[in-house]
Structure formats: structure tokens, C-alpha cells
Design a protein around this motif. Structure first.
Motif, mmCIF file in Angstrom:
data_model
loop_
_atom_site.group_PDB
_atom_site.id
_atom_site.type_symbol
_atom_site.label_atom_id
_atom_site.label_comp_id
_atom_site.label_asym_id
_atom_site.label_seq_id
_atom_site.Cartn_x
_atom_site.Cartn_y
_atom_site.Cartn_z
ATOM 1 N N LEU A 211 0.839 -1.215 0.000
ATOM 2 C CA LEU A 211 0.000 0.000 0.000
ATOM 3 C C LEU A 211 0.868 1.256 0.000
ATOM 4 C CD1 LEU A 211 -3.009 -0.392 2.483
ATOM 5 C CD2 LEU A 211 -3.037 -0.311 0.010
ATOM 6 N N LEU A 212 1.937 1.222 0.801
ATOM 7 C CA LEU A 212 2.813 2.401 0.888
ATOM 8 C C LEU A 212 3.513 2.659 -0.448
ATOM 9 C CD1 LEU A 212 4.407 1.892 4.434
ATOM 10 C CD2 LEU A 212 2.681 3.566 3.778
ATOM 11 N N GLU A 213 3.925 1.585 -1.108
ATOM 12 C CA GLU A 213 4.580 1.763 -2.418
ATOM 13 C C GLU A 213 3.605 2.383 -3.416
ATOM 14 O OE1 GLU A 213 7.931 -1.762 -1.927
ATOM 15 O OE2 GLU A 213 6.011 -2.241 -2.837
ATOM 16 N N THR A 214 2.351 1.916 -3.380
ATOM 17 C CA THR A 214 1.331 2.489 -4.275
ATOM 18 C C THR A 214 1.117 3.962 -3.951
ATOM 19 O OG1 THR A 214 0.245 0.349 -4.263
ATOM 20 C CG2 THR A 214 -1.055 2.177 -5.085
ATOM 21 N N LEU A 215 1.006 4.252 -2.656
ATOM 22 C CA LEU A 215 0.773 5.643 -2.241
ATOM 23 C C LEU A 215 1.907 6.558 -2.686
ATOM 24 C CD1 LEU A 215 -0.531 5.667 1.448
ATOM 25 C CD2 LEU A 215 -1.590 6.762 -0.524
ATOM 26 N N LEU A 216 3.143 6.101 -2.462
ATOM 27 C CA LEU A 216 4.299 6.936 -2.821
ATOM 28 C C LEU A 216 4.297 7.240 -4.310
ATOM 29 C CD1 LEU A 216 6.948 5.247 -0.521
ATOM 30 C CD2 LEU A 216 6.495 7.704 -0.601
ATOM 31 N N ASN A 217 3.874 6.277 -5.083
ATOM 32 C CA ASN A 217 3.808 6.483 -6.528
ATOM 33 C C ASN A 217 2.660 7.431 -6.888
ATOM 34 O OD1 ASN A 217 4.748 5.869 -9.145
ATOM 35 N ND2 ASN A 217 2.903 4.630 -9.441
ATOM 36 N N ASP A 218 1.487 7.177 -6.293
ATOM 37 C CA ASP A 218 0.302 7.976 -6.633
ATOM 38 C C ASP A 218 0.422 9.426 -6.166
ATOM 39 O OD1 ASP A 218 -0.625 5.672 -7.652
ATOM 40 O OD2 ASP A 218 -2.216 5.343 -6.186
ATOM 41 N N LEU A 219 1.196 9.635 -5.099
ATOM 42 C CA LEU A 219 1.299 10.999 -4.559
ATOM 43 C C LEU A 219 1.986 11.960 -5.530
ATOM 44 C CD1 LEU A 219 1.973 10.420 -0.778
ATOM 45 C CD2 LEU A 219 0.205 11.889 -1.745
ATOM 46 N N LYS A 220 2.648 11.396 -6.535
ATOM 47 C CA LYS A 220 3.278 12.273 -7.544
ATOM 48 C C LYS A 220 2.224 13.117 -8.248
ATOM 49 C CE LYS A 220 6.966 8.966 -8.384
ATOM 50 N NZ LYS A 220 7.159 7.710 -9.082
ATOM 51 N N GLN A 221 0.968 12.633 -8.239
ATOM 52 C CA GLN A 221 -0.116 13.371 -8.908
ATOM 53 C C GLN A 221 -0.675 14.490 -8.022
ATOM 54 O OE1 GLN A 221 -0.516 12.262 -11.933
ATOM 55 N NE2 GLN A 221 0.750 10.458 -11.503
ATOM 56 N N ARG A 222 -0.419 14.410 -6.707
ATOM 57 C CA ARG A 222 -0.993 15.425 -5.812
ATOM 58 C C ARG A 222 -0.082 16.637 -5.728
ATOM 59 N NH1 ARG A 222 -3.812 13.788 -0.092
ATOM 60 N NH2 ARG A 222 -5.611 12.705 -0.934
ATOM 61 N N LYS A 223 -0.702 17.781 -5.492
ATOM 62 C CA LYS A 223 0.087 19.014 -5.420
ATOM 63 C C LYS A 223 0.235 19.461 -3.959
ATOM 64 C CE LYS A 223 -0.093 20.617 -9.977
ATOM 65 N NZ LYS A 223 0.108 19.270 -10.451
ATOM 66 N N ALA A 224 1.393 20.065 -3.637
ATOM 67 C CA ALA A 224 1.576 20.651 -2.309
ATOM 68 C C ALA A 224 0.727 21.911 -2.214
ATOM 69 C CB ALA A 224 3.045 20.993 -2.099
ATOM 70 N N LEU A 225 0.444 22.343 -0.979
ATOM 71 C CA LEU A 225 -0.325 23.574 -0.793
ATOM 72 C C LEU A 225 0.582 24.777 -1.047
ATOM 73 C CD1 LEU A 225 -2.249 22.624 2.467
ATOM 74 C CD2 LEU A 225 -3.194 22.816 0.166
ATOM 75 N N PRO A 226 -0.015 25.953 -1.367
ATOM 76 C CA PRO A 226 0.827 27.143 -1.556
ATOM 77 C C PRO A 226 1.702 27.367 -0.325
ATOM 78 C CG PRO A 226 -1.510 27.626 -1.924
ATOM 79 C CD PRO A 226 -1.431 26.208 -1.493
ATOM 80 N N ASP A 227 2.943 27.801 -0.554
ATOM 81 C CA ASP A 227 3.936 27.854 0.518
ATOM 82 C C ASP A 227 3.771 29.087 1.413
ATOM 83 O OD1 ASP A 227 6.009 26.887 1.948
ATOM 84 O OD2 ASP A 227 7.553 27.712 0.639
ATOM 85 N N LYS A 228 2.550 29.392 1.816
ATOM 86 C CA LYS A 228 2.355 30.597 2.628
ATOM 87 C C LYS A 228 1.800 30.268 4.002
ATOM 88 C CE LYS A 228 1.351 33.525 -1.303
ATOM 89 N NZ LYS A 228 0.247 33.708 -2.213
ATOM 90 N N LYS A 229 1.344 29.048 4.194
ATOM 91 C CA LYS A 229 0.676 28.706 5.450
ATOM 92 C C LYS A 229 1.701 28.500 6.557
ATOM 93 C CE LYS A 229 -3.290 26.520 3.365
ATOM 94 N NZ LYS A 229 -4.517 26.482 4.126
ATOM 95 N N PRO A 230 1.324 28.826 7.802
ATOM 96 C CA PRO A 230 2.232 28.542 8.922
ATOM 97 C C PRO A 230 2.471 27.035 9.032
ATOM 98 C CG PRO A 230 0.328 29.846 9.626
ATOM 99 C CD PRO A 230 0.079 29.446 8.208
ATOM 100 N N ARG A 231 3.728 26.669 9.180
ATOM 101 C CA ARG A 231 4.075 25.241 9.259
ATOM 102 C C ARG A 231 4.108 24.798 10.717
ATOM 103 N NH1 ARG A 231 8.600 24.131 4.676
ATOM 104 N NH2 ARG A 231 7.495 25.173 2.993
ATOM 105 N N VAL A 232 3.497 23.670 10.958
ATOM 106 C CA VAL A 232 3.330 23.202 12.337
ATOM 107 C C VAL A 232 3.919 21.800 12.471
ATOM 108 C CG1 VAL A 232 1.574 22.495 14.029
ATOM 109 C CG2 VAL A 232 1.218 24.553 12.666
ATOM 110 N N VAL A 233 4.560 21.540 13.621
ATOM 111 C CA VAL A 233 4.992 20.178 13.956
ATOM 112 C C VAL A 233 4.091 19.687 15.089
ATOM 113 C CG1 VAL A 233 6.867 18.742 14.854
ATOM 114 C CG2 VAL A 233 7.380 20.607 13.270
ATOM 115 N N LEU A 234 3.485 18.541 14.886
ATOM 116 C CA LEU A 234 2.563 17.975 15.874
ATOM 117 C C LEU A 234 3.370 17.215 16.926
ATOM 118 C CD1 LEU A 234 -0.569 17.691 16.043
ATOM 119 C CD2 LEU A 234 -0.300 15.532 14.807
#
Ligand code: SF4
Length: 302
Positions: A211-234
Motif C-alpha cells: 500500500l505504501l509503495e502504491t501511495l508513494l507512486n500515486d502521490l506524484k499526482q498530488r500538489k503541495a499547498l501554496p507555501d504561505k501557510k504557517p508550518r506546524v509540527v505535531l
């Protein structure tokens, strides 16, 4: 991509059904393991399927006859599920002395809902000094013998190293996903990342790696959000999965989570087990490594 995530959310929202279905297919015995430090590799090498205990979404009712209402959500949930008969599909359970509330569990389970195999392990709270490694290795050997007796399968060094290799691969794939999120903020929602890690605690690692291998491959189609949002570490260190609604709030308020320091997150994939030498010693060494530090361990040096 969406189909893979749908499968992952189905597993984490209803682990009971998913585990039973998987058990019917594989005909393997399933063993519930207390988070956060039990070496799942040892259970896997015995031909059993380890699953990490989860917190139910149901309100605690019967369980409050047995545990205090101020106990943590995870311990209350395990006891509540057990006394309601919701965990009868588990062939075995392994607990250890993670904390005072965790220490109560084997006694309560033994009295009220004992599975075919119930094991209590002792893991040293202290992590500095050779004496603790020896103590841990003795306890790992004891658990190994006990698992062999239950499964009827000898855990050879080769079998254990094979399981360790699989678990290292799984951690590696999850780390790739974490790297991808750091470099592409928002490419995965926080609830998605947490669900991905948690599903890996519940599903067979062989299947989850695919599943992880499929996800890593499929995520190439997704876009990152605009680089303006505050970045948070949980950050947090609970044994249990954070509530998804709370995770959503962070994003609804305009922030983006780019990393985390939680158990159902980066702590689960931190540190591999060495493949050289004695595999029991390698499992002990992974636990005794002091980074990331854990409040359930006593380390007066770090
Ligand atoms: S360490 Fe904390 S979250 Fe984990 S079982 Fe103990 S009290 Fe619960």
C-alpha cells in the motif's frame, strides 16, 4: 490514490471487522500488542500476526466497572472492549509494564476476558547501562520461548532476521512518506498521515508495504499547498491515535502540519533494528537507543 486511502480509513475506523476478515483469509492467529515498545518482529517471526492495540471510538461504559475514569483513553478502551466481548477474535495479548495504568491491564484481562495466550513482559524503564540490556534480553528470550510454545513454531535466527528485514523496510517506506510531506507541505492531510501509520500497526506488514509503495507512486499526482501557510509540527507522546477532528481543526485554522513527534507517527518509524549479529540483542539495542527520548523511559543522561 483515493481508493488506497479509502482502504486505510476503513481499517482504522473499524479495526475489528478488518482484522477478522484478514484472519479468515490468512488463517493466522492474531496477537494484540501493547504500544509503544513491544518488539512486533518477534511475534511475526513466530508465524503470528501482531496488531497494536487501538482506542475505540465508542464511549466507555462497562469498562468503568474495572478501571478508573481518570485512566488514559487507551487503557480504558482496551478494558471496555475486552469486557464487552469485542476482542474475542484476538488469539493472544501481550502487555508490559509501560506505566502504572498499563500494568493493571494483564490482571484485569486475565480475570475478565482471558485470551488463549496472555503474556506479560518486563521491559526496563531505565535505559542507561549494560545491566538493562541484559535484563531486556532475558525477557525477550522468555517471550520468544512463550511465543514458540503458543504458535508451535520455532523462532530461528534466520526467521527473526527475515521479520526484522520486513519491519525495517516498512519503517523505511514510512520515512519516505514523511520526507515527501516535509518537502511538499499539505500533500497529505494530517488525518491521512496518522491513518496511514495506524493502519500499518493493524494490517500485515507485507500488505501495508505494498500500500505504501502504491501511495508513494500515486502521490506524484498530488500538489503541495501554496507555501504561505504557517508550518506546524505535531508533538505529543501518547500511545493512542489523536482524534481526527482535532487534527482537522489545525488545518481549518489555516496551518499545515509538516512533521510530527507522536507515537502514531514518526516515533513508530524511528530507529531500525540492526541485521548483523544476534537478532535478540539487536531488538534490545533498538529499544535502548535514547533518541527519540520517551517519557516512559528513565534516562538521566539525555
Ligand atoms: S503511557 Fe500514557 S497513554 Fe500509554 S498506556 Fe500509559 S497512561 Fe496510557
Amino acid at each position: 490514490m483515493e481508493a488506497t486511502l479509502k482502504k486505510i480509513f476503513a481499517v482504522v475506523t473499524d479495526p475489528y471487522t478488518s482484522i477478522v476478515q484478514w484472519k479468515e483469509q490468512s488463517q493466522k492467529k492474531v496477537v494484540g500488542c501493547m504500544p509503544m515498545h513491544l518488539p512486533e518482529e518477534l511475534v511475526h517471526a513466530a508465524g503470528l500476526q501482531p496488531v497494536i492495540f487501538w482506542r475505540s471510538n465508542e464511549s466507555i461504559t462497562l469498562g468503568h466497572s474495572h478501571v478508573y475514569s481518570f485512566n488514559c483513553g487507551l487503557t480504558r478502551s482496551i478494558v471496555d472492549d475486552a469486557v464487552k466481548g469485542k476482542l474475542t477474535f484476538l488469539d493472544g495479548m501481550i502487555f508490559y509494564d509501560i506505566c502504572l495504568q498499563g500494568r493493571e491491564l494483564p490482571f484485569l484481562i486475565n480475570r475478565n476476558a482471558r485470551p488463549a495466550f496472555l503474556e506479560v513482559m518486563f521491559i526496563p524503564g531505565m535505559v542507561v547501562g549494560p545491566v538493562y540490556k541484559d535484563f531486556f534480553m532475558e525477557n525477550l528470550e522468555r517471550l520468544k520461548t512463550s511465543l514458540e510454545g503458543f504458535s508451535g513454531q520455532k523462532i530461528t535466527d534466520d526467521a527473526l532476521k527475515k521479520s526484522i528485514g520486513l519491519y525495517n523496510k516498512h519503517r523505511d517506506l514510512l520515512r519516505d512518506l514523511y520526507d515527501l510531506r516535509r518537502k511538499n507541505p499539505g500533500i497529505l492531510k494530517t488525518r491521512e498521515m496518522v491513518a496511514i501509520v495506524q493502519s500499518g500497526m493493524l494490517m500485515p506488514k507485507e500488505e501495508h508495504c505494498q500500500l505504501l509503495e502504491t501511495l508513494l507512486n500515486d502521490l506524484k499526482q498530488r500538489k503541495a499547498l501554496p507555501d504561505k501557510k504557517p508550518r506546524v509540527v505535531l508533538v505529543g507522546c501518547l500511545c493512542q491515535t489523536p482524534h481526527f477532528d482535532i487534527l482537522d481543526l489545525i488545518e481549518e485554522e489555516g496551518a499545515v502540519v509538516v512533521d510530527d513527534d507522536i507515537y502514531v507517527g514518526s516515533r513508530y518509524l524511528a530507529r531500525d533494528v540492526e541485521l548483523d549479529g544476534n537478532p535478540i540483542e539487536a531488538l534490545a539495542k533498538r529499544y535502548l537507543r535514547r533518541i527519540p527520548p520517551c517519557p516512559t523511559k528513565v534516562d538521566w543522561v539525555t
